[in-house]
Enzyme design. Structure first.
Site, PDB file in Angstrom:
ATOM      1  CG  ASP A  77      -8.799  -6.420   8.257  1.00 30.65           C
ATOM      2  OD1 ASP A  77      -8.296  -7.560   8.182  1.00 30.65           O
ATOM      3  OD2 ASP A  77      -9.055  -5.734   7.245  1.00 30.65           O
ATOM      4  CE  LYS A  84      -3.244  -2.606   2.839  1.00 29.11           C
ATOM      5  NZ  LYS A  84      -3.894  -2.733   4.148  1.00 29.11           N
TER       6      LYS A  84
END
Length: 498
Positions: free
Chosen positions: A230, A195
């Site tokens: 997550d 990212k």
């Protein structure tokens, strides 16, 4: 009749014949175009077909890979990562806990006040911070110092009545959404950055250790109680209010799943068996691949042109990052081979990922008689003007084919988890219910995808589906879920204050 009049009549007749011939030719070409476009759509539908028999084969293949991943490290399509989370929220947790959610160019800080079974999540406060670009490629110390300073500022706004008593540390759940090899509930080494981050000195180092040093440097007395993925956070978020939750699935830009496994069923686990007898496993199921997956030429081209060819195949046909681009690729073939949008191929149609899944969803859900939303999306995104209703209908059909395949394969994935863990326990005279928590924009906002997933799961489970299996939305596992895992792994268990 004079010669001039006769000549004019002949010319007019000839012109009429030419015009008629052109009309016939146009109709023939048009008819051929629609026939070929329909054939391409039909071929896609056949290649994406997911009858229950095929979905069961996919689930069986997933089950085999799950067993292989639990047995040994490396070489498996599913990593089946041990998360060290063996103590999920019970619902009794009370007190104030913090969360740090770092997963991209922004990070969030959260303060979560828990009131136990009676009050649940009492209050949530959060703040989002942008990370300056130079810190994404600098040193780990600079990045963690920046994060620690912003976290300290957020903590300074804590209400006085919620300050911890003397001698008690504040506790934090740290969601770090980058590839990490977990070494305990509160430690893990960074495998690689993604990212847009590229901080070389952090690779191979304990990310919790790096953050802790920065917290100590500025005198913030805070302990990282849990390092969280997550997907695992999604399980925790849902488990706090429902003890029947056994798995969490993310269906958003990417996709992943985590579930509660019996510790005895993890051959590669070398440590002491946890007191709970359970361990949350992070499947990393996006990397699943099997000959049973219904792949098309469009999927193969997308994979070949991706940043990670041959990897994350399941994710590339299921998740929100890719669905819109699969539809774009089919439309491009129609434009190139059958002049679907006219004599020239619209230039924008050649741009990868120009058609996003939210746009695809909007077109798929268009209920207007003239499919006005579809027309506007084609015009605004692809600069294709004046499309016919016939054209728009085919576009909607393509969206339906691609979304339905993704949803049904997601259901097969959930089915494989339910199959793996069994859940034959009888509680209060009834077979124990298994609840799967889902989160992510694809599940939350793409209604047709969600309904297809739910109906497919019922098909796979049969008559007892409603009695034994439940699906629920679990919002913000990466934030609230992290705070809850800090609470359930607190060093002050049993002495939390409301």
């Amino acid at each position: 009749m004079g010669k001039v009049a006769v000549g004019t009549a002949v010319v007019c007749a000839a012109a009429a014949c030419v015009a008629a011939a052109l009309v016939v030719r146009h109709r023939t070409r048009s008819s051929g175009k629609w026939g070929r476009a329909t054939a391409i759509a039909k071929e896609l539908e056949e290649q994406c077909w997911t009858p229950i028999s095929k979905l069961r084969q996919v689930a069986d293949a997933l089950d085999v890979e799950m067993h292989a991943g639990l047995a040994s490290e490396g070489g498996c399509k599913l990593k089946m990562l041990i998360t060290y989370v063996d103590n999920l929220p019970s619902g009794d947790e009370k007190g104030l806990f913090y969360a740090l959610d770092l997963g991209g160019t922004n990070f969030r800080t959260l303060r979560v006040h828990l009131g136990g079974k009676e009050k649940g999540v009492v209050k949530i406060e959060s703040e989002e911070v942008s990370i300056p670009p130079h810190l994404m490629t600098g040193s780990s110390q600079e990045l963690f110092d920046f994060i620690a300073s912003k976290l300290a500022k957020f903590v300074s706004s804590e209400p006085e009545e919620l300050h911890p008593p003397p001698g008690r540390q504040r506790e934090l759940g740290f969601t770090f959404s980058f590839p990490v090899k977990q070494t305990s509930i509160a430690s893990g080494t960074l495998i690689k950055w993604t990212k847009g981050f590229n901080i070389e000195d952090a690779v191979g180092e304990d990310v919790v250790g790096g953050l802790t040093k920065s917290l100590e440097k500025i005198g913030l007395d805070m302990r990282v109680a849990a390092l969280v993925n997550d997907t695992v956070g999604t399980v925790a978020r849902a488990r706090f209010s429902n003890q029947d939750v056994i798995a969490g699935v993310i269906l958003g830009t990417g996709t992943n799943a985590a579930y509660v496994e019996c510790a005895h069923a993890i051959p590669k686990w070398q440590g002491l068996l946890p007191k709970s007898g359970e361990m949350v496993i992070n499947m990393e199921w996006g990397n699943f691949c099997s000959s049973h997956l219904p792949l098309t030429e469009y999927d193969q081209a997308l994979d070949a042109e991706s940043l990670n060819p041959g990897e994350q195949i399941f994710e590339k046909i299921v998740s929100g990052m890719y669905l819109g681009d699969i539809v774009r690729r089919v439309l491009l073939k129609m434009a190139e081979e059958v002049d679907f949008f006219g004599d020239t191929v619209p230039p924008k149609l050649r741009i990868p990922f120009v058609l996003r899944t939210p746009d695809m969803s909007a077109m798929h859900h268009d209920t207007s008689s003239d499919l006005k939303v579809v027309g506007n999306k084609l015009k605004d995104i692809l600069e294709i003007n004046n499309t016919s209703l016939k054209t728009r209908k085919i576009v909607v059909e393509l969206c339906d084919i691609v979304a339905t395949r993704g949803a049904r394969l997601s259901a097969a994935g959930i089915f494989s988890i339910l199959k793996k863990i069994g859940r034959d326990t009888v509680k209060d005279g009834k077979k124990q219910k298994s609840v799967v928590a889902l989160d992510g924009g694809l599940f939350e906002h793409y209604a047709k995808f969600r309904s297809s997933l739910e109906s497919t799961l019922k098909e796979l489970l049969g008559d007892e589906a409603d009695e034994t299996v439940g699906i629920e939305h679990s919002n913000d596992g990466s934030g609230i879920g992290a705070a809850l895992l800090a609470a359930s792994n607190s060093q002050y268990l049993g002495v939390q204050e409301s």
